[in-house]
Design a protein around this motif. Structure first.
Motif, PDB file in Angstrom:
ATOM      1  N   UNK A   1       9.451 119.983 -34.499  1.00  0.00           N
ATOM      2  CA  UNK A   1       9.029 119.816 -34.721  1.00  0.00           C
ATOM      3  C   UNK A   1       7.864 118.866 -34.340  1.00  0.00           C
ATOM      4  N   UNK A   2       8.706 117.536 -33.292  1.00  0.00           N
ATOM      5  CA  UNK A   2       7.984 116.542 -32.906  1.00  0.00           C
ATOM      6  C   UNK A   2       9.338 115.360 -32.184  1.00  0.00           C
ATOM      7  N   UNK A   3       8.184 115.334 -30.588  1.00  0.00           N
ATOM      8  CA  UNK A   3       9.186 114.679 -29.258  1.00  0.00           C
ATOM      9  C   UNK A   3       8.219 113.279 -29.342  1.00  0.00           C
ATOM     10  N   UNK A   4       8.817 112.488 -29.545  1.00  0.00           N
ATOM     11  CA  UNK A   4       8.119 111.386 -29.364  1.00  0.00           C
ATOM     12  C   UNK A   4       9.216 109.433 -28.652  1.00  0.00           C
TER      13      UNK A   4
ATOM     14  N   UNK B   1      13.016 101.821 -32.344  1.00  0.00           N
ATOM     15  CA  UNK B   1      14.359 102.445 -33.566  1.00  0.00           C
ATOM     16  C   UNK B   1      14.308 100.728 -34.244  1.00  0.00           C
ATOM     17  N   UNK B   2      14.085 100.334 -34.949  1.00  0.00           N
ATOM     18  CA  UNK B   2      14.847  98.989 -35.721  1.00  0.00           C
ATOM     19  C   UNK B   2      16.341  98.557 -36.671  1.00  0.00           C
TER      20      UNK B   2
ATOM     21  N   UNK C   1      13.227 100.290 -27.924  1.00  0.00           N
ATOM     22  CA  UNK C   1      11.901 101.655 -28.329  1.00  0.00           C
ATOM     23  C   UNK C   1      13.333 102.919 -27.426  1.00  0.00           C
ATOM     24  N   UNK C   2      13.521 103.887 -27.753  1.00  0.00           N
ATOM     25  CA  UNK C   2      14.186 104.945 -28.241  1.00  0.00           C
ATOM     26  C   UNK C   2      13.377 106.272 -27.932  1.00  0.00           C
ATOM     27  N   UNK C   3      13.886 107.264 -27.892  1.00  0.00           N
ATOM     28  CA  UNK C   3      12.877 108.513 -27.958  1.00  0.00           C
ATOM     29  C   UNK C   3      13.724 109.730 -29.083  1.00  0.00           C
ATOM     30  N   UNK C   4      12.511 109.856 -30.518  1.00  0.00           N
ATOM     31  CA  UNK C   4      13.251 110.067 -31.381  1.00  0.00           C
ATOM     32  C   UNK C   4      12.865 112.160 -31.373  1.00  0.00           C
ATOM     33  N   UNK C   5      14.357 113.015 -31.859  1.00  0.00           N
ATOM     34  CA  UNK C   5      14.243 114.304 -31.533  1.00  0.00           C
ATOM     35  C   UNK C   5      14.296 114.984 -33.565  1.00  0.00           C
ATOM     36  N   UNK C   6      12.729 115.560 -33.780  1.00  0.00           N
ATOM     37  CA  UNK C   6      13.232 115.716 -34.714  1.00  0.00           C
ATOM     38  C   UNK C   6      13.151 117.303 -35.450  1.00  0.00           C
ATOM     39  N   UNK C   7      13.760 117.354 -35.867  1.00  0.00           N
ATOM     40  CA  UNK C   7      14.501 119.089 -36.045  1.00  0.00           C
ATOM     41  C   UNK C   7      14.439 118.881 -37.757  1.00  0.00           C
ATOM     42  N   UNK C   8      13.322 120.638 -38.017  1.00  0.00           N
ATOM     43  CA  UNK C   8      13.166 121.014 -39.650  1.00  0.00           C
ATOM     44  C   UNK C   8      14.124 121.940 -39.747  1.00  0.00           C
TER      45      UNK C   8
ATOM     46  N   UNK D   1      16.266 116.514 -40.354  1.00  0.00           N
ATOM     47  CA  UNK D   1      17.100 115.814 -39.055  1.00  0.00           C
ATOM     48  C   UNK D   1      16.686 115.337 -38.083  1.00  0.00           C
ATOM     49  N   UNK D   2      17.276 113.734 -37.370  1.00  0.00           N
ATOM     50  CA  UNK D   2      16.050 113.432 -36.602  1.00  0.00           C
ATOM     51  C   UNK D   2      17.672 112.644 -36.006  1.00  0.00           C
ATOM     52  N   UNK D   3      17.234 112.565 -34.399  1.00  0.00           N
ATOM     53  CA  UNK D   3      17.740 111.975 -33.649  1.00  0.00           C
ATOM     54  C   UNK D   3      17.549 111.348 -33.026  1.00  0.00           C
ATOM     55  N   UNK D   4      17.843 109.756 -32.040  1.00  0.00           N
ATOM     56  CA  UNK D   4      17.022 108.692 -31.442  1.00  0.00           C
ATOM     57  C   UNK D   4      18.307 108.417 -30.639  1.00  0.00           C
TER      58      UNK D   4
END
Length: 212
Positions: free
Chosen positions: A69-72, A76-77, A83-90, A181-184
């Motif tokens: 659903x998103x890649x941005x 990530x604290x 700074x990281x790439x977050x991939x969001x999965x629905x 689910x998200x992955x950084x």
């Protein structure tokens, strides 16, 4: 379904539905169809298909089945602290809900955080919903997997523990019913999937690490 097994977390739900179906049958036999339908759906939802995992330390495998659903790029604290790439999965109610480790490595960060249960399709869900953080490192790289509850998902299941060694594609947990689910990943990672793409845990290659 011959190549599928039932996740043990589905057994209590099946037990309740079996009792419910018997009660419906005793009240009015035709109503038992409702219970049977629910039982079939639970068997479908808690399926755990066998998957052949290709292990490659340079690649990142999808941690979940579903829709990207998103890649941005974000900060990530919690674990990477950069700074990281977050991939969001629905994950819809019809997807396999078993989460898998995207890399081989050691679990060295775990955190469970209570929260709300708004729809996983809403952008703010990853900020306010109940979630579980799993940080994995292989000594060279760190990735963070975040399990996020949804409007129907009321229980996040984590099968990992601190200092556990994971093999790429190994099962690490699940979320009951629709969720996210998200992955950084490190910013240097080459992302190999696009927004709107359907992916499968342990099968789809979502990224390639930069050469060390």
């Amino acid at each position: 379904m011959k190549d599928h097994v039932l996740i043990r977390e589905g057994l209590p739900t099946l037990g309740v539905l079996l009792i419910f179906t018997v009660i419906l049958y005793l009240l009015y036999p035709a109503l038992a169809v409702i219970g049977i339908g629910l039982i079939l759906y639970v068997l479908f939802f808690f399926r755990d298909p066998k998957r052949t995992i290709t292990i490659d330390d340079k690649l990142v495998l999808a941690p979940a089945d579903g829709l990207v659903t998103n890649i941005e790029k974000v900060f990530e604290p919690q674990y990477l602290q950069e700074e990281a790439i977050r991939v969001s999965i629905f994950m819809s109610p019809f997807d396999v809900h078993v989460n898998r480790s995207p890399i081989s490595g050691t679990v060295n960060y775990l955190e469970y955080r209570k929260g709300e249960f708004i729809s996983a399709t809403k952008s703010e869900s990853h900020e306010v919903n109940e979630k579980n953080f799993i940080g994995i490192t292989n000594g060279k790289r760190k990735v963070l997997v975040v399990q996020i509850a949804g409007i129907m998902a009321r229980r996040i299941v984590n099968w990992t523990k601190m200092d556990q060694n994971l093999t790429q594609g190994e099962k690490i947990g699940m979320i009951k019913f629709s969720s996210g689910t998200q992955i950084y990943l490190p910013c240097s990672t080459e992302i190999l999937v696009k927004k709107g793409e359907k992916i499968q845990a342990g099968k789809t290659i979502i990224g390639r690490f930069a050469n060390d």
